[in-house]
Design a protein around this motif. Structure first.
Motif, PDB file in Angstrom:
ATOM      1  N   SER A  13      13.814  -8.058 -24.689  1.00  0.00           N
ATOM      2  CA  SER A  13      13.822  -6.986 -23.681  1.00  0.00           C
ATOM      3  C   SER A  13      12.754  -5.927 -23.947  1.00  0.00           C
ATOM      4  CB  SER A  13      15.199  -6.335 -23.614  1.00  0.00           C
ATOM      5  OG  SER A  13      15.440  -5.545 -24.753  1.00  0.00           O
ATOM      6  N   ARG A  14      12.277  -5.847 -25.180  1.00  0.00           N
ATOM      7  CA  ARG A  14      11.244  -4.858 -25.514  1.00  0.00           C
ATOM      8  C   ARG A  14       9.827  -5.373 -25.256  1.00  0.00           C
ATOM      9  NH1 ARG A  14      14.951  -4.170 -29.782  1.00  0.00           N
ATOM     10  NH2 ARG A  14      13.674  -5.428 -31.163  1.00  0.00           N
ATOM     11  N   LEU A  15       9.702  -6.647 -24.911  1.00  0.00           N
ATOM     12  CA  LEU A  15       8.387  -7.217 -24.631  1.00  0.00           C
ATOM     13  C   LEU A  15       7.889  -6.771 -23.265  1.00  0.00           C
ATOM     14  CD1 LEU A  15       8.849 -10.908 -25.824  1.00  0.00           C
ATOM     15  CD2 LEU A  15       7.722  -9.041 -27.037  1.00  0.00           C
ATOM     16  N   ARG A  16       6.590  -6.873 -23.085  1.00  0.00           N
ATOM     17  CA  ARG A  16       6.007  -6.630 -21.763  1.00  0.00           C
ATOM     18  C   ARG A  16       6.587  -7.639 -20.788  1.00  0.00           C
ATOM     19  NH1 ARG A  16      -0.126  -7.511 -22.888  1.00  0.00           N
ATOM     20  NH2 ARG A  16       0.721  -9.349 -21.952  1.00  0.00           N
ATOM     21  N   LEU A  17       6.632  -7.275 -19.544  1.00  0.00           N
ATOM     22  CA  LEU A  17       7.197  -8.140 -18.514  1.00  0.00           C
ATOM     23  C   LEU A  17       6.534  -9.520 -18.507  1.00  0.00           C
ATOM     24  CD1 LEU A  17       8.966  -8.696 -16.063  1.00  0.00           C
ATOM     25  CD2 LEU A  17       7.225  -7.568 -14.667  1.00  0.00           C
ATOM     26  N   GLU A  18       5.216  -9.577 -18.632  1.00  0.00           N
ATOM     27  CA  GLU A  18       4.506 -10.858 -18.591  1.00  0.00           C
ATOM     28  C   GLU A  18       4.942 -11.782 -19.717  1.00  0.00           C
ATOM     29  OE1 GLU A  18       2.896  -7.847 -18.614  1.00  0.00           O
ATOM     30  OE2 GLU A  18       2.422  -7.758 -16.492  1.00  0.00           O
ATOM     31  N   ASP A  19       5.108 -11.228 -20.917  1.00  0.00           N
ATOM     32  CA  ASP A  19       5.546 -12.034 -22.060  1.00  0.00           C
ATOM     33  C   ASP A  19       6.991 -12.486 -21.870  1.00  0.00           C
ATOM     34  OD1 ASP A  19       3.091 -11.706 -23.303  1.00  0.00           O
ATOM     35  OD2 ASP A  19       3.765 -10.061 -24.576  1.00  0.00           O
ATOM     36  N   ARG A  20       7.845 -11.556 -21.455  1.00  0.00           N
ATOM     37  CA  ARG A  20       9.259 -11.861 -21.266  1.00  0.00           C
ATOM     38  C   ARG A  20       9.424 -12.961 -20.212  1.00  0.00           C
ATOM     39  NH1 ARG A  20      11.190  -6.806 -20.477  1.00  0.00           N
ATOM     40  NH2 ARG A  20      11.121  -6.872 -18.221  1.00  0.00           N
ATOM     41  N   GLU A  21       8.723 -12.821 -19.104  1.00  0.00           N
ATOM     42  CA  GLU A  21       8.818 -13.797 -18.030  1.00  0.00           C
ATOM     43  C   GLU A  21       8.392 -15.187 -18.508  1.00  0.00           C
ATOM     44  OE1 GLU A  21       7.308 -13.929 -13.479  1.00  0.00           O
ATOM     45  OE2 GLU A  21       5.799 -13.390 -14.977  1.00  0.00           O
ATOM     46  N   LEU A  22       7.275 -15.259 -19.201  1.00  0.00           N
ATOM     47  CA  LEU A  22       6.764 -16.535 -19.698  1.00  0.00           C
ATOM     48  C   LEU A  22       7.755 -17.187 -20.659  1.00  0.00           C
ATOM     49  CD1 LEU A  22       4.561 -18.635 -19.985  1.00  0.00           C
ATOM     50  CD2 LEU A  22       3.442 -17.147 -21.645  1.00  0.00           C
ATOM     51  N   LEU A  54       2.653 -19.558 -12.426  1.00  0.00           N
ATOM     52  CA  LEU A  54       1.970 -18.307 -12.774  1.00  0.00           C
ATOM     53  C   LEU A  54       0.521 -18.273 -12.289  1.00  0.00           C
ATOM     54  CD1 LEU A  54       3.308 -17.832 -16.425  1.00  0.00           C
ATOM     55  CD2 LEU A  54       4.153 -16.773 -14.317  1.00  0.00           C
ATOM     56  N   GLY A  55       0.038 -19.404 -11.793  1.00  0.00           N
ATOM     57  CA  GLY A  55      -1.332 -19.454 -11.282  1.00  0.00           C
ATOM     58  C   GLY A  55      -2.393 -19.366 -12.368  1.00  0.00           C
ATOM     59  N   ILE A  56      -2.097 -20.018 -13.510  1.00  0.00           N
ATOM     60  CA  ILE A  56      -3.050 -19.998 -14.619  1.00  0.00           C
ATOM     61  C   ILE A  56      -3.294 -21.424 -15.103  1.00  0.00           C
ATOM     62  CG2 ILE A  56      -2.471 -17.658 -15.374  1.00  0.00           C
ATOM     63  CD1 ILE A  56      -0.674 -18.848 -17.532  1.00  0.00           C
ATOM     64  N   GLU A  57      -4.400 -21.603 -15.798  1.00  0.00           N
ATOM     65  CA  GLU A  57      -4.742 -22.911 -16.368  1.00  0.00           C
ATOM     66  C   GLU A  57      -3.809 -23.227 -17.541  1.00  0.00           C
ATOM     67  OE1 GLU A  57      -7.113 -25.033 -15.244  1.00  0.00           O
ATOM     68  OE2 GLU A  57      -7.471 -23.627 -13.608  1.00  0.00           O
ATOM     69  N   ALA A  58      -3.652 -24.516 -17.828  1.00  0.00           N
ATOM     70  CA  ALA A  58      -2.782 -24.952 -18.921  1.00  0.00           C
ATOM     71  C   ALA A  58      -3.228 -24.365 -20.261  1.00  0.00           C
ATOM     72  CB  ALA A  58      -2.746 -26.477 -18.990  1.00  0.00           C
ATOM     73  N   ALA A  59      -4.537 -24.305 -20.496  1.00  0.00           N
ATOM     74  CA  ALA A  59      -5.036 -23.740 -21.755  1.00  0.00           C
ATOM     75  C   ALA A  59      -4.698 -22.258 -21.855  1.00  0.00           C
ATOM     76  CB  ALA A  59      -6.543 -23.945 -21.873  1.00  0.00           C
ATOM     77  N   THR A  60      -4.797 -21.547 -20.747  1.00  0.00           N
ATOM     78  CA  THR A  60      -4.444 -20.126 -20.725  1.00  0.00           C
ATOM     79  C   THR A  60      -2.961 -19.957 -20.997  1.00  0.00           C
ATOM     80  OG1 THR A  60      -6.210 -19.718 -19.137  1.00  0.00           O
ATOM     81  CG2 THR A  60      -4.508 -18.022 -19.327  1.00  0.00           C
ATOM     82  N   LEU A  61      -2.157 -20.830 -20.407  1.00  0.00           N
ATOM     83  CA  LEU A  61      -0.715 -20.776 -20.646  1.00  0.00           C
ATOM     84  C   LEU A  61      -0.410 -20.944 -22.131  1.00  0.00           C
ATOM     85  CD1 LEU A  61       2.254 -20.835 -19.474  1.00  0.00           C
ATOM     86  CD2 LEU A  61       2.037 -23.309 -19.715  1.00  0.00           C
ATOM     87  N   ARG A  62      -1.044 -21.916 -22.766  1.00  0.00           N
ATOM     88  CA  ARG A  62      -0.801 -22.146 -24.201  1.00  0.00           C
ATOM     89  C   ARG A  62      -1.152 -20.913 -25.021  1.00  0.00           C
ATOM     90  NH1 ARG A  62      -2.691 -27.238 -22.692  1.00  0.00           N
ATOM     91  NH2 ARG A  62      -4.811 -26.766 -23.330  1.00  0.00           N
ATOM     92  N   LYS A  63      -2.274 -20.269 -24.693  1.00  0.00           N
ATOM     93  CA  LYS A  63      -2.680 -19.064 -25.424  1.00  0.00           C
ATOM     94  C   LYS A  63      -1.690 -17.923 -25.194  1.00  0.00           C
ATOM     95  CE  LYS A  63      -7.587 -20.126 -25.235  1.00  0.00           C
ATOM     96  NZ  LYS A  63      -8.860 -19.827 -24.587  1.00  0.00           N
ATOM     97  N   ARG A  64      -1.318 -17.718 -23.935  1.00  0.00           N
ATOM     98  CA  ARG A  64      -0.372 -16.644 -23.619  1.00  0.00           C
ATOM     99  C   ARG A  64       0.986 -16.895 -24.261  1.00  0.00           C
ATOM    100  NH1 ARG A  64      -0.923 -15.041 -17.242  1.00  0.00           N
ATOM    101  NH2 ARG A  64      -3.046 -14.263 -17.327  1.00  0.00           N
ATOM    102  N   LEU A  65       1.406 -18.144 -24.258  1.00  0.00           N
ATOM    103  CA  LEU A  65       2.688 -18.492 -24.856  1.00  0.00           C
ATOM    104  C   LEU A  65       2.668 -18.243 -26.357  1.00  0.00           C
ATOM    105  CD1 LEU A  65       5.522 -19.595 -24.504  1.00  0.00           C
ATOM    106  CD2 LEU A  65       4.576 -21.914 -24.658  1.00  0.00           C
ATOM    107  N   ALA A  66       1.585 -18.625 -27.020  1.00  0.00           N
ATOM    108  CA  ALA A  66       1.470 -18.381 -28.463  1.00  0.00           C
ATOM    109  C   ALA A  66       1.513 -16.880 -28.758  1.00  0.00           C
ATOM    110  CB  ALA A  66       0.173 -18.990 -28.997  1.00  0.00           C
TER     111      ALA A  66
END
Length: 185
Positions: free
Chosen positions: A124-133, A150-162
């Motif tokens: 709950s303390r994470l930014r909305l984008e991180d929490r949503e992902l 989310l309208g992003i590339e798979a590589a971008t998703l992997r980076k954001r998820l990490a």
């Protein structure tokens, strides 16, 4: 490719059979509500209920138009997410950090409830984008569907998820010393 788990439901929806709507709601209603509640916060439970209703109204309206090979779960999460983002734009503010005790209440094991509560609080303390992902991935949505949603590339998703996972771990580590101090006092 494995058969579509929602083939029967989609067939019924495409025929405008109300049973298709009922099946979709029975299968995904509580999971979508949990997702929305985690986005908006427990204090805004009524908002999560409204967003869930909006999502299923869209399904009633557009269900007959869905392709037979559609990923119904991903479609519903996309609609729910758009409803949430539309509500957020209307408010012009970041939603308050949610209090997510609901999930912890369902665990019969007290230690597991406490651990889950710690994870929920850190989440709950994470930014909305991180929490949503993290919520989308945790709910079992395939990464490729999440990247499309989310309208992003798979590589971008992997980076954001990490990065989101790393931030969650940092929040958990920050909370651990506080919990130890509170327990000793």
């Amino acid at each position: 490719m494995p058969p579509n788990p929602d083939h029967e439901t989609l067939t019924l929806l495409r025929r405008r059979d109300p049973c298709g709507f009922d099946q979709a709601y029975a299968k995904y209603g509580s999971r979508l509500f949990s997702f929305l509640l985690r986005l908006v916060g427990r204090a805004e439970q009524h908002l999560a209920e409204d967003l869930l209703q909006q999502t299923f109204l869209k399904l009633a309206e557009h269900g007959p138009e869905l392709r037979a090979d559609s990923d119904l779960r991903a479609w519903l999460y996309t609609v729910a997410r758009h409803a949430f983002l539309g509500q957020l734009r209307g408010r012009r503010r970041e939603p308050e950090a949610p209090n997510l005790e609901l999930v912890a209440d369902y665990s019969p094991d007290a230690e597991a409830r406490l651990l889950l509560g710690d994870v929920e609080a850190a989440l709950s303390r994470l930014r909305l984008e991180d929490r949503e992902l993290l919520l989308l991935i945790a709910d079992g949505i395939e990464p490729i569907a999440v990247s499309r949603l989310l309208g992003i590339e798979a590589a971008t998703l992997r980076k954001r998820l990490a990065r989101a996972r790393q931030r969650l771990l940092q929040e958990l580590e920050r909370a651990a010393p506080r919990a130890a101090r509170e327990a000793s006092s």
